[in-house]
Enzyme design. Structure first.
Site, short mmCIF file in Angstrom:
data_model
loop_
_atom_site.label_atom_id
_atom_site.label_comp_id
_atom_site.label_asym_id
_atom_site.label_seq_id
_atom_site.Cartn_x
_atom_site.Cartn_y
_atom_site.Cartn_z
N SER A 133 0.86 -1.42 0.29
CA SER A 133 0.38 0.10 0.02
C SER A 133 1.24 1.44 0.05
O SER A 133 1.99 0.99 0.44
CB SER A 133 -1.06 -0.13 1.26
OG SER A 133 -0.14 0.29 2.37
N ASP A 150 -0.84 -1.07 -4.14
CA ASP A 150 -2.40 -1.50 -3.83
C ASP A 150 -3.05 -0.10 -3.40
O ASP A 150 -2.23 0.64 -2.16
CB ASP A 150 -2.10 -2.61 -2.29
CG ASP A 150 -3.38 -2.79 -1.87
OD1 ASP A 150 -4.27 -3.34 -2.67
OD2 ASP A 150 -3.48 -3.67 -0.80
N ASP A 173 -7.24 4.07 -7.33
CA ASP A 173 -8.69 3.02 -7.01
C ASP A 173 -8.30 4.74 -6.67
O ASP A 173 -8.77 5.28 -6.19
CB ASP A 173 -7.98 2.89 -5.11
CG ASP A 173 -9.11 2.62 -4.95
OD1 ASP A 173 -10.12 3.03 -5.36
OD2 ASP A 173 -9.24 2.23 -3.88
N HIS A 218 -12.64 -4.23 3.72
CA HIS A 218 -11.31 -4.35 4.62
C HIS A 218 -11.61 -4.28 6.06
O HIS A 218 -12.43 -4.16 7.62
CB HIS A 218 -10.66 -2.95 3.90
CG HIS A 218 -10.38 -2.79 3.15
ND1 HIS A 218 -11.38 -1.97 1.94
CD2 HIS A 218 -9.41 -3.28 1.93
CE1 HIS A 218 -10.37 -2.38 1.09
NE2 HIS A 218 -9.69 -3.05 1.13
N GLY A 219 -10.48 -4.92 6.55
CA GLY A 219 -10.03 -5.04 7.85
C GLY A 219 -10.23 -6.64 8.78
O GLY A 219 -11.56 -7.41 7.66
N ALA A 268 -10.88 -9.31 1.79
CA ALA A 268 -11.61 -10.93 1.41
C ALA A 268 -11.06 -11.78 2.55
O ALA A 268 -10.71 -13.00 2.78
CB ALA A 268 -10.93 -11.22 0.32
P1 13P Z 1 -8.67 -7.33 4.43
O1 13P Z 1 -8.55 -6.53 5.06
O2 13P Z 1 -9.71 -8.06 3.94
O3 13P Z 1 -7.40 -8.56 4.74
O4 13P Z 1 -7.96 -6.88 2.87
C1 13P Z 1 -6.99 -6.50 2.62
C2 13P Z 1 -7.24 -5.75 0.95
O5 13P Z 1 -8.26 -5.86 0.86
C3 13P Z 1 -5.92 -5.24 0.36
O6 13P Z 1 -6.11 -4.15 -0.28
O1 G3H Z 2 -6.62 -2.80 1.51
C1 G3H Z 2 -5.23 -2.32 2.33
C2 G3H Z 2 -5.10 -2.58 3.41
O2 G3H Z 2 -5.29 -3.25 4.26
C3 G3H Z 2 -3.46 -1.85 3.55
O3 G3H Z 2 -3.43 -0.92 4.44
O4 G3H Z 2 -2.92 0.94 4.14
O5 G3H Z 2 -2.39 0.11 6.49
O6 G3H Z 2 -1.77 -0.82 4.87
P1 G3H Z 2 -2.59 -0.02 5.11
ZN ZN Z 3 -7.55 -3.50 -0.63
#
Ligand code: 13P
Ligand code: G3H
Ligand code: ZN
Length: 317
Positions: A55, A87, A109, A184-185, A218
């Protein structure tokens, strides 16, 4: 340096193979040496292609040169089928910078922007990326939960299947992330019987035959990791992920990339909390970091085998 100098590949061939053979390539988020080596070890153990997802905030945390130094040190071969992917890239400049660093794949995104602006920005990224033979993922629809991983997200909109053909044709993207009820999360479902919107997925897959689809948010949230964390002083009560069977079903419907970040975070923290509690006299970080690596590797191996179906699917050139 180009991504090929690091032994990396873009996602084109792996997605083509995934669509044809009904599996998904896992995208695991990495942010330090421990996460990187855990994912690569799991890929080698299972003979699976993998996507190393970074990310923007993880890139800032590590620094671009440090990340690429670790990637270089990992001695990746093109035969390993490993992609390095930005990401949730938030801007053209973020994608351009990643490509110049040596990423083989980027996500732009712009899913929170109006449709036409999403198309415009995505197209700009695609033109630059394709000039460098880098593949591009974009998103339609928005997922809840990215801002706060400890609460149920509230703002999400499902992907509208009516938009997908126009978006893909206008932008020239290589893969499309869609919103069908993941988030997410660690708090993805309030009840065990909550289903993903397979009706939306089916409609999208019908409109985009053979086109790679992506699921974000996911993670499966393995309950044994949640239990260990809570047993050893953590407080992530009621965390619940996406059901394994539902993810498997999605891989048969053109979903060929599944993103997991939270599951490795849980593995890291569960092993660390347990190790420190079991041995309070320890003050050598390498002890708990080694256990964290073992737990994360095992989590990746389990998910590759039971969710992705990508074990033994390395595509030899
Ligand atoms: P999770 O929080 O479900 O692991 O998702 C990760 C994600 O989508 C990273 O882009
Ligand atoms: O989808 C996002 C990821 O979980 C990345 O999270 O920005 O805290 O690294 P982060
Ligand atoms: Zn994501």
């Amino acid at each position: 340096m180009k991504y090929t100098d690091y032994g990396l590949v873009n996602t084109r061939a792996m997605f083509h193979d995934a669509i044809t053979r009904n599996f998904a390539v896992p995208a695991f988020n990495i942010y330090n040496m421990e996460t990187l080596t855990s994912v690569l070890d799991a890929a080698h153990i299972t003979n699976s292609p993998v996507i190393l997802a970074v990310s923007e905030s993880a890139l800032k945390y590590m620094g671009g040169d440090m990340l690429m130094g670790m990637i270089w040190g990992a001695k990746i071969s093109p035969n390993d089928n490993i992609a390095l992917h930005l990401d949730h890239g938030g801007s053209f400049d973020a994608c351009k910078r990643a490509i110049h660093l040596g990423f083989s794949s980027v996500m732009i995104d712009a899913s929170r922007m109006p449709f036409d602006e999403n198309i415009k920005l995505t197209k700009q990224v695609v033109e630059f990326a394709h000039d460098h033979n880098v593949t591009v993922e974009a998103e339609l629809g928005t997922l809840a939960g990215i801002e706060d991983e400890n609460t149920y997200g509230t703002t999400s909109t499902y992907t509208d299947p009516n938009d997908v053909e126009k978006f893909v044709n206008a932008t020239g993207i290589d893969s499309l992330a869609i919103a069908i009820g993941t988030s997410h999360g660690a708090y993805k479902r309030k009840r065990d019987d909550q289903e993903l919107r397979f009706d939306i997925l089916e409609d999208v897959a019908k409109r985009l035959p053979e086109f790679p689809l992506v699921l974000h948010g996911a993670s499966n949230i393995p309950q044994k990791l949640v239990t260990t964390i809570n047993e050893f002083g953590g407080k992530i009560l009621g965390a619940r992920g996406i059901d394994e069977q539902q993810l498997r079903r999605a891989t048969k419907m053109n979903v060929c990339k599944i993103n997991l970040d939270s599951d490795l975070r849980l593995g890291f923290i569960a092993a660390t909390r347990k190790s420190l509690a079991d041995k309070p006299e320890n003050f050598n970080p390498r002890e708990f970091l080694s256990l964290a690596r073992q737990t994360m590797t095992q989590t990746c191996v389990d998910e590759i085998k039971h969710i992705m179906g990508s074990d033994n699917k390395i595509n030899q050139p």
